[in-house]
Design an enzyme around this catalytic site. Sequence first.
Site, mmCIF file in Angstrom:
data_model
loop_
_atom_site.group_PDB
_atom_site.id
_atom_site.type_symbol
_atom_site.label_atom_id
_atom_site.label_comp_id
_atom_site.label_asym_id
_atom_site.label_seq_id
_atom_site.Cartn_x
_atom_site.Cartn_y
_atom_site.Cartn_z
ATOM 1 N N ASP A 190 0.879 -1.154 0.011
ATOM 2 C CA ASP A 190 0.045 0.112 -0.066
ATOM 3 C C ASP A 190 0.913 1.320 -0.057
ATOM 4 O O ASP A 190 1.927 1.369 0.397
ATOM 5 C CB ASP A 190 -0.809 0.088 1.250
ATOM 6 C CG ASP A 190 -0.116 -0.097 2.427
ATOM 7 O OD1 ASP A 190 0.814 -0.738 2.505
ATOM 8 O OD2 ASP A 190 -0.333 0.604 3.454
ATOM 9 N N GLU A 191 0.090 2.393 -0.386
ATOM 10 C CA GLU A 191 0.643 3.703 -0.208
ATOM 11 C C GLU A 191 2.100 3.566 -0.609
ATOM 12 O O GLU A 191 3.203 4.287 0.008
ATOM 13 C CB GLU A 191 0.647 4.157 1.396
ATOM 14 C CG GLU A 191 -0.541 4.113 1.592
ATOM 15 C CD GLU A 191 -0.696 4.658 3.303
ATOM 16 O OE1 GLU A 191 -1.576 5.577 3.511
ATOM 17 O OE2 GLU A 191 0.070 4.480 3.858
#
Lengths: 557, 557
Positions: free
Chosen positions: A338-339
Amino acid sequence: MARTSAFLLLSALLSVFAPVDALWPQPRDITTGSSALKLSGGFDITIAGSVHNAPLDLHQAVERANAQLRSDKLERLVVGRGDADKGALSKAKTLSKLTLSLEKGATAHTITSEAQKPIEARDEAYVLDVPADGSGATLTANSTLGLFRGLVTFGQLWYQSGSTTYSIEAPIHIKDSPAYPYRGYMLDTARNYFPVSDIKRAIDAMSWVKINQFHWHIVDSQSFPLEVPGFLELSQKGAYASSMVYTAKDVQDVVSYAGARGIDVLVEIDTPGHTSVISKSHPEHIACAEATPWATFANEPPAGQLRLTSNETTQFTADLLVAVSKLFPSTMFSTGGDEINANCYDQDPETQKALNATGQTFLQALDSFTQVSHAALKKAGKTPVVWEEMVLSFNVTLAPETITLVWISSADVQAVAQKGFKLIHAASDYFYLDCGGGGWVGANPDGNSWCDPFKTWQKSYSFDPVANLTADQAKLVLGGQHLLWTEQSSPSNLDPISWPRAASSAELFWTGPGQNISTVLPRLHDLSFRLQQRGIHTIPLQPLWCALRPGACDLTA
Amino acid sequence: MARTSAFLLLSALLSVFAPVDALWPQPRDITTGSSALKLSGGFDITIAGSVHNAPLDLHQAVERANAQLRSDKLERLVVGRGDADKGALSKAKTLSKLTLSLEKGATAHTITSEAQKPIEARDEAYVLDVPADGSGATLTANSTLGLFRGLVTFGQLWYQSGSTTYSIEAPIHIKDSPAYPYRGYMLDTARNYFPVSDIKRAIDAMSWVKINQFHWHIVDSQSFPLEVPGFLELSQKGAYASSMVYTAKDVQDVVSYAGARGIDVLVEIDTPGHTSVISKSHPEHIACAEATPWATFANEPPAGQLRLTSNETTQFTADLLVAVSKLFPSTMFSTGGDEINANCYDQDPETQKALNATGQTFLQALDSFTQVSHAALKKAGKTPVVWEEMVLSFNVTLAPETITLVWISSADVQAVAQKGFKLIHAASDYFYLDCGGGGWVGANPDGNSWCDPFKTWQKSYSFDPVANLTADQAKLVLGGQHLLWTEQSSPSNLDPISWPRAASSAELFWTGPGQNISTVLPRLHDLSFRLQQRGIHTIPLQPLWCALRPGACDLTA
């Protein structure tokens, strides 16, 4: 009088009935009567002789269940408490035993090994019979894991008044199994550290609501509290303190504690983002390590991502993941994903040099990087789990068995399903326990948390796991979980921020959606008070005045 | 290098200085140096011989302060913790004593009696000198209460590393006194019950941030946990359980525990609303008792208000308030007066009959009722405290010395001041600790709390106590407080929902407004970790990574 498990009927009855049973999650098929039944002083739970080689963890589960029947001391939540039942109890029959047995032909493996099977291979079904006539109660299942789930249910059937432990709803017949195979709880132990004793208390609470998956987000950019054989420098340089490290022995302790309670541990080593702390021991592997201003390089401080264009870093990552995977017997392993911050790589000369040399784009490099890790994990026998961006934003090549955690928004579920991936509901708009508690970045006077407001138990309970999905897509839904990111959490608020709230998803994914939310609160009170009796510091959901008067504090009352 | 107490300068320096002192609230006048100073192994705090008849509670406070210097073990919140100071400590002088004395001519009364004086008569000023040269430190004040405040400050000057207790900011000179005389914390013990031990822990925390007023909202419509001599039936019939009662002895215990810690206890018996529970023992005094649907008769369940048109009820109320007032030595007494529901009286035949007979309106009856109560309290030596509706909505005749608690909105402050009443800031939009945690009434699937969002520490810290007030009106502001209404609180979350958040108003009203909020977080971390050392389960406000790196997690960093 018997009542059926049809929920609308149940709801209608609950509003008439003062008594509410204290089961959580609600079994999927239950009939109860209206006779009182007491446990005898010598009440005992035993494993039938027909269960050959009953494993130690089953024996221990029986022992704990026997002990809890004596220690719970949960009084009925009605005005006058147990006094209301004195009349009924004077004529009650006495139950003196519960006998556990396996279905014919089933073999007694440990609860632990049954709990650690692939998620869709776990058999948690059980049948529980508690007659009203004083004859013995029986619990049968195909597996020790099913027996364990049934034991938890049995332990919730009873109230106490004075020295009497009793039910007022005998006979009770339950045939139960989960609607969804994955019912989880995620804890982040990297933003702030949690001693093993706190994790075990969380596991206790999980087991009492039939959660079967502890998702352990064990390390992140801020700290690396995991001792990994062959990679000791990571925790030596990256833990907050030497006292804030999970040793291999600690991990084994947590994994076996969970296993014995029917819970598998899904570990997550988030890559290639969320890895700043690796720079403490391996600066060569991390781009934009602690670069400032952090907000241009990462979603939270400190910035730092694995140099996914480097062959050495790619190999290091695969080796690290495989080394960690050996500590966790689960068939699943989360590589996060993620991210990922593109600017971090844009500004990293080494990454740019490599991309220029190969002519690759960042996304192509991420694809290669991920394939190496996942191939190594596959070789180690693991099914990869990833956060949704890997599927939706980066379009990484993933094996079809890869499991996706949807976290950004429940609105993204449909897109993941359309790509054909199995998925776990973990959306911030329903299941993040940390939302609504105020922003934590500094110099931000007006900041509330990014995912305001607070997600109430009612909100998560009313979630529809198959909203906007076709019947075929709905089959991709493995279940869901609450999640606690711990920027503002520690052992101080672990219990009150989690419980009884996280029990709402536990019931949602065990019993299935569509329950009438207006009528479940009395049962949730019962659960909350029982968890308190067992050492979990749950918050009260209402003034005690309301808890003692089911429905009286309803908006419409 | 000395630095002055000018806050902008201090802020500028803090951003350069890694070290931050751990004082909370920030003293109003402080200069510090940059020398290290260690406490000697035999360090002792003593009361000067010139203090004749030093009271027991001062001796005990000294004893606790001495013990805390040994038990706090607060490491500096920087990377490497105390290691960073090893060099400085190798050359440090040693401090072996702190001597407490009163200003010439001052008499040593107990801390308790000084703390229980009328709010504007309390003298909390002190002067603290900690030389860097190893000569003795001194603490002087006009009162034992001032000495106690100085002791708390002294206890916050020190960090620990290994077995060394030290400061790196000697010499330290502090001349301190509060900006506002009232700095409070309110706890509701009626929605859910809190054992005395939890209340004492809350008092500990209050005392460590120089809060001087515990506002005890002790009873409400849901339960009456206070044993009142002459009115025993109220708690016998109205407490949640016989184990959930504050006996007269418990009250004395709490009051003297608080007093010895410089805290006065302002008790509140809310009238004429919020009194449903009185109907359990005195149905004749309560209109619309538990009437349904509750929402048409009250702001929360159960409905029920004192029959203010009845002479018997009026006399009963005055007698009850006076009886309660005898348990609490404070010169203040809150009669509440919030959320009176007109419909309750409109629908009550007895009230209507009385109003018709006398030709009075409801507001005239409320006025008479309140005047009787307040006259009785005045006779008992008490200054009345009321919630804002008594001034703004009901226009009740109030003695000019009456103190008003502004709770509905900070926007109402100006109107109260325009009416010339002294006031305490307690506005829900800044100081309610319970906001943002989800609605608690039942059958309300989408409900968040009525006062969403969560009030962050930054929000309350940035409050301006004199916004929109003229200079004369500003003099009416006595101070302010955080408040915890406990519909969803219990001992389980008392600490994490309160601390360190409630410390923000403690500093606001001690140090005064206008501090630079961007620079206070490191000090608040220090306070939070010190409170943890002392048994308060504060939440972390950031990941430990940020706490160890002042400013590094700022949005602009």
